[in-house]
Design a protein around this motif. Sequence first.
Motif, PDB file in Angstrom:
ATOM      1  N   PHE A  69       0.827  -1.204   0.000  1.00 19.20           N
ATOM      2  CA  PHE A  69       0.000   0.000   0.000  1.00 19.20           C
ATOM      3  C   PHE A  69       0.863   1.256   0.000  1.00 19.20           C
ATOM      4  CE2 PHE A  69      -2.118   3.414   2.370  1.00 19.20           C
ATOM      5  CZ  PHE A  69      -3.256   3.580   1.595  1.00 19.20           C
ATOM      6  N   VAL A  70       1.839   1.293   0.884  1.00 22.36           N
ATOM      7  CA  VAL A  70       2.716   2.467   0.991  1.00 22.36           C
ATOM      8  C   VAL A  70       3.479   2.684  -0.316  1.00 22.36           C
ATOM      9  CG1 VAL A  70       4.764   3.376   2.177  1.00 22.36           C
ATOM     10  CG2 VAL A  70       2.899   2.370   3.506  1.00 22.36           C
ATOM     11  N   ALA A  71       3.870   1.619  -0.982  1.00 21.55           N
ATOM     12  CA  ALA A  71       4.617   1.723  -2.234  1.00 21.55           C
ATOM     13  C   ALA A  71       3.751   2.219  -3.396  1.00 21.55           C
ATOM     14  CB  ALA A  71       5.235   0.372  -2.591  1.00 21.55           C
ATOM     15  N   ASP A  72       2.420   1.974  -3.341  1.00 21.66           N
ATOM     16  CA  ASP A  72       1.544   2.351  -4.456  1.00 21.66           C
ATOM     17  C   ASP A  72       0.148   2.688  -3.940  1.00 21.66           C
ATOM     18  OD1 ASP A  72       0.447   2.817  -6.939  1.00 21.66           O
ATOM     19  OD2 ASP A  72       0.664   0.747  -7.654  1.00 21.66           O
ATOM     20  N   GLN A  73       0.032   3.779  -3.171  1.00 21.77           N
ATOM     21  CA  GLN A  73      -1.251   4.162  -2.569  1.00 21.77           C
ATOM     22  C   GLN A  73      -2.342   4.387  -3.606  1.00 21.77           C
ATOM     23  OE1 GLN A  73      -1.069   7.380   0.233  1.00 21.77           O
ATOM     24  NE2 GLN A  73       0.347   6.306   1.562  1.00 21.77           N
ATOM     25  N   LYS A  74      -1.982   4.953  -4.734  1.00 24.73           N
ATOM     26  CA  LYS A  74      -2.974   5.263  -5.764  1.00 24.73           C
ATOM     27  C   LYS A  74      -3.725   3.999  -6.207  1.00 24.73           C
ATOM     28  CE  LYS A  74      -3.757   8.158  -9.722  1.00 24.73           C
ATOM     29  NZ  LYS A  74      -4.915   8.775  -9.129  1.00 24.73           N
ATOM     30  N   LYS A  75      -3.020   2.894  -6.318  1.00 26.78           N
ATOM     31  CA  LYS A  75      -3.620   1.632  -6.748  1.00 26.78           C
ATOM     32  C   LYS A  75      -4.705   1.157  -5.776  1.00 26.78           C
ATOM     33  CE  LYS A  75      -2.356  -3.117  -7.932  1.00 26.78           C
ATOM     34  NZ  LYS A  75      -1.239  -4.057  -8.118  1.00 26.78           N
ATOM     35  N   PHE A  76      -4.552   1.478  -4.488  1.00 28.14           N
ATOM     36  CA  PHE A  76      -5.454   0.966  -3.457  1.00 28.14           C
ATOM     37  C   PHE A  76      -6.317   2.046  -2.805  1.00 28.14           C
ATOM     38  CE2 PHE A  76      -1.584  -1.702  -3.500  1.00 28.14           C
ATOM     39  CZ  PHE A  76      -2.152  -2.903  -3.904  1.00 28.14           C
ATOM     40  N   GLU A  77      -6.278   3.281  -3.330  1.00 29.01           N
ATOM     41  CA  GLU A  77      -6.935   4.388  -2.642  1.00 29.01           C
ATOM     42  C   GLU A  77      -8.441   4.223  -2.493  1.00 29.01           C
ATOM     43  OE1 GLU A  77      -5.826   7.954  -4.717  1.00 29.01           O
ATOM     44  OE2 GLU A  77      -7.047   7.461  -6.454  1.00 29.01           O
ATOM     45  N   ALA A  78      -9.144   3.699  -3.477  1.00 28.47           N
ATOM     46  CA  ALA A  78     -10.603   3.539  -3.352  1.00 28.47           C
ATOM     47  C   ALA A  78     -10.940   2.583  -2.204  1.00 28.47           C
ATOM     48  CB  ALA A  78     -11.207   3.044  -4.662  1.00 28.47           C
ATOM     49  N   LYS A  79     -10.201   1.495  -2.100  1.00 32.00           N
ATOM     50  CA  LYS A  79     -10.455   0.529  -1.022  1.00 32.00           C
ATOM     51  C   LYS A  79     -10.020   1.087   0.329  1.00 32.00           C
ATOM     52  CE  LYS A  79     -10.398  -3.424  -4.081  1.00 32.00           C
ATOM     53  NZ  LYS A  79      -9.742  -4.659  -4.492  1.00 32.00           N
ATOM     54  N   ASN A  81     -10.086   4.340   1.077  1.00 33.37           N
ATOM     55  CA  ASN A  81     -11.117   5.333   1.386  1.00 33.37           C
ATOM     56  C   ASN A  81     -12.383   4.656   1.900  1.00 33.37           C
ATOM     57  OD1 ASN A  81      -9.412   7.407   0.576  1.00 33.37           O
ATOM     58  ND2 ASN A  81     -10.246   7.491  -1.489  1.00 33.37           N
ATOM     59  N   LEU A  82     -12.746   3.535   1.292  1.00 34.78           N
ATOM     60  CA  LEU A  82     -13.900   2.766   1.782  1.00 34.78           C
ATOM     61  C   LEU A  82     -13.655   2.336   3.221  1.00 34.78           C
ATOM     62  CD1 LEU A  82     -16.575   1.202   1.551  1.00 34.78           C
ATOM     63  CD2 LEU A  82     -15.263  -0.673   0.512  1.00 34.78           C
ATOM     64  N   ILE A  97     -21.158  11.390  -6.174  1.00 34.84           N
ATOM     65  CA  ILE A  97     -21.153  11.534  -7.628  1.00 34.84           C
ATOM     66  C   ILE A  97     -21.363  12.992  -8.040  1.00 34.84           C
ATOM     67  CG2 ILE A  97     -22.337  10.891  -9.776  1.00 34.84           C
ATOM     68  CD1 ILE A  97     -22.857   8.139  -8.463  1.00 34.84           C
ATOM     69  N   ALA A  98     -22.414  13.631  -7.515  1.00 36.91           N
ATOM     70  CA  ALA A  98     -22.759  14.990  -7.945  1.00 36.91           C
ATOM     71  C   ALA A  98     -22.327  16.078  -6.977  1.00 36.91           C
ATOM     72  CB  ALA A  98     -24.268  15.088  -8.172  1.00 36.91           C
ATOM     73  N   GLY A  99     -22.021  15.719  -5.731  1.00 34.76           N
ATOM     74  CA  GLY A  99     -21.593  16.713  -4.752  1.00 34.76           C
ATOM     75  C   GLY A  99     -22.726  17.483  -4.097  1.00 34.76           C
ATOM     76  N   ARG A 100     -23.956  17.137  -4.410  1.00 34.80           N
ATOM     77  CA  ARG A 100     -25.103  17.812  -3.794  1.00 34.80           C
ATOM     78  C   ARG A 100     -25.471  17.127  -2.484  1.00 34.80           C
ATOM     79  NH1 ARG A 100     -26.966  17.800  -9.505  1.00 34.80           N
ATOM     80  NH2 ARG A 100     -28.146  15.940  -8.980  1.00 34.80           N
ATOM     81  N   GLU A 136     -14.533   2.441  -7.263  1.00 40.87           N
ATOM     82  CA  GLU A 136     -13.862   3.602  -7.856  1.00 40.87           C
ATOM     83  C   GLU A 136     -14.847   4.759  -8.031  1.00 40.87           C
ATOM     84  OE1 GLU A 136     -10.959   6.020  -8.931  1.00 40.87           O
ATOM     85  OE2 GLU A 136     -10.590   3.972  -8.253  1.00 40.87           O
ATOM     86  N   MET A 137     -16.071   4.446  -8.460  1.00 41.53           N
ATOM     87  CA  MET A 137     -17.083   5.479  -8.671  1.00 41.53           C
ATOM     88  C   MET A 137     -17.449   6.178  -7.364  1.00 41.53           C
ATOM     89  SD  MET A 137     -21.037   5.033  -9.970  1.00 41.53           S
ATOM     90  CE  MET A 137     -20.574   4.375 -11.555  1.00 41.53           C
ATOM     91  N   LEU A 138     -17.524   5.423  -6.266  1.00 41.53           N
ATOM     92  CA  LEU A 138     -17.997   5.974  -4.994  1.00 41.53           C
ATOM     93  C   LEU A 138     -16.892   6.362  -4.023  1.00 41.53           C
ATOM     94  CD1 LEU A 138     -20.970   3.528  -4.380  1.00 41.53           C
ATOM     95  CD2 LEU A 138     -20.930   5.701  -5.625  1.00 41.53           C
ATOM     96  N   PHE A 139     -15.723   5.717  -4.127  1.00 43.83           N
ATOM     97  CA  PHE A 139     -14.659   5.962  -3.159  1.00 43.83           C
ATOM     98  C   PHE A 139     -13.312   6.294  -3.792  1.00 43.83           C
ATOM     99  CE2 PHE A 139     -17.836   3.517  -0.890  1.00 43.83           C
ATOM    100  CZ  PHE A 139     -17.977   4.262   0.262  1.00 43.83           C
ATOM    101  N   GLY A 140     -13.268   6.422  -5.109  1.00 43.87           N
ATOM    102  CA  GLY A 140     -12.050   6.892  -5.764  1.00 43.87           C
ATOM    103  C   GLY A 140     -11.730   8.292  -5.256  1.00 43.87           C
ATOM    104  N   GLU A 141     -10.559   8.774  -5.548  1.00 47.37           N
ATOM    105  CA  GLU A 141     -10.105  10.040  -4.968  1.00 47.37           C
ATOM    106  C   GLU A 141     -11.061  11.201  -5.228  1.00 47.37           C
ATOM    107  OE1 GLU A 141      -7.870  11.984  -2.335  1.00 47.37           O
ATOM    108  OE2 GLU A 141      -7.849   9.860  -2.808  1.00 47.37           O
ATOM    109  N   LYS A 142     -11.527  11.346  -6.470  1.00 45.90           N
ATOM    110  CA  LYS A 142     -12.428  12.456  -6.799  1.00 45.90           C
ATOM    111  C   LYS A 142     -13.750  12.323  -6.031  1.00 45.90           C
ATOM    112  CE  LYS A 142     -14.733  14.834 -10.529  1.00 45.90           C
ATOM    113  NZ  LYS A 142     -15.677  14.540 -11.558  1.00 45.90           N
ATOM    114  N   ALA A 143     -14.337  11.134  -6.033  1.00 45.93           N
ATOM    115  CA  ALA A 143     -15.608  10.912  -5.331  1.00 45.93           C
ATOM    116  C   ALA A 143     -15.442  11.094  -3.824  1.00 45.93           C
ATOM    117  CB  ALA A 143     -16.130   9.513  -5.638  1.00 45.93           C
ATOM    118  N   PHE A 144     -14.317  10.647  -3.283  1.00 45.12           N
ATOM    119  CA  PHE A 144     -14.093  10.770  -1.838  1.00 45.12           C
ATOM    120  C   PHE A 144     -13.996  12.240  -1.443  1.00 45.12           C
ATOM    121  CE2 PHE A 144     -11.731  10.425   2.172  1.00 45.12           C
ATOM    122  CZ  PHE A 144     -12.489   9.461   2.814  1.00 45.12           C
ATOM    123  N   LYS A 145     -13.271  13.020  -2.228  1.00 40.60           N
ATOM    124  CA  LYS A 145     -13.159  14.465  -1.940  1.00 40.60           C
ATOM    125  C   LYS A 145     -14.501  15.155  -2.077  1.00 40.60           C
ATOM    126  CE  LYS A 145      -8.323  15.208  -3.142  1.00 40.60           C
ATOM    127  NZ  LYS A 145      -7.380  15.806  -4.104  1.00 40.60           N
TER     128      LYS A 145
END
Length: 153
Positions: A69-79, A81-82, A97-100, A136-145
């Motif tokens: 994980f530490v070596a490649d956080q991007k690969k595991f970020e959605a999981k 974040n979940l 998804i929409a931010g509302r 990825e749709m719900l917990f990927g970096e963009k969705a998490f932010k």
Amino acid sequence: MRSSNPVFCVLLAVAALTSFANAADDTLATKKCKCPVAGTEFTVGDAAASTQYKDAKVYFCCPGCMKRFVADQKKFEAKANLQLFVTGQAKQVHCPIAGRDANPDQSVTVDNHKVAFCCGGCKGKAAAAEGDAQLEMLFGEKAFKTGFEIVKK
């Protein structure tokens, strides 16, 4: 007789805060989660390793998974974040998804936890997605932010 000794009052306050913090740690320790690398389920208290992530902690089934994980956080970020959401270290604040504003009546269950959406359209998109695509749709970096924030201690 009441004590007005300031040292006594400070010690009493520290004891109360320590007790509260330990109770919160005990609650986290009993939460079930999945290793973001291997997918193994365990309770946080039984985690073999952990690392700091987004002002919180991510827990792992073994030190090897933590190293991956530490070596490649991007690969595991959605999981990861979940896991923050499942363990209560992050809370939902908006539709991912929409931010509302999220409507609890428009929700999908992910890893035994409800994720709410602003409308039936966003809910439908989330419900139609499966597996890693849904994560990825719900917990990927963009969705998490967009939809979540770290719970401040």
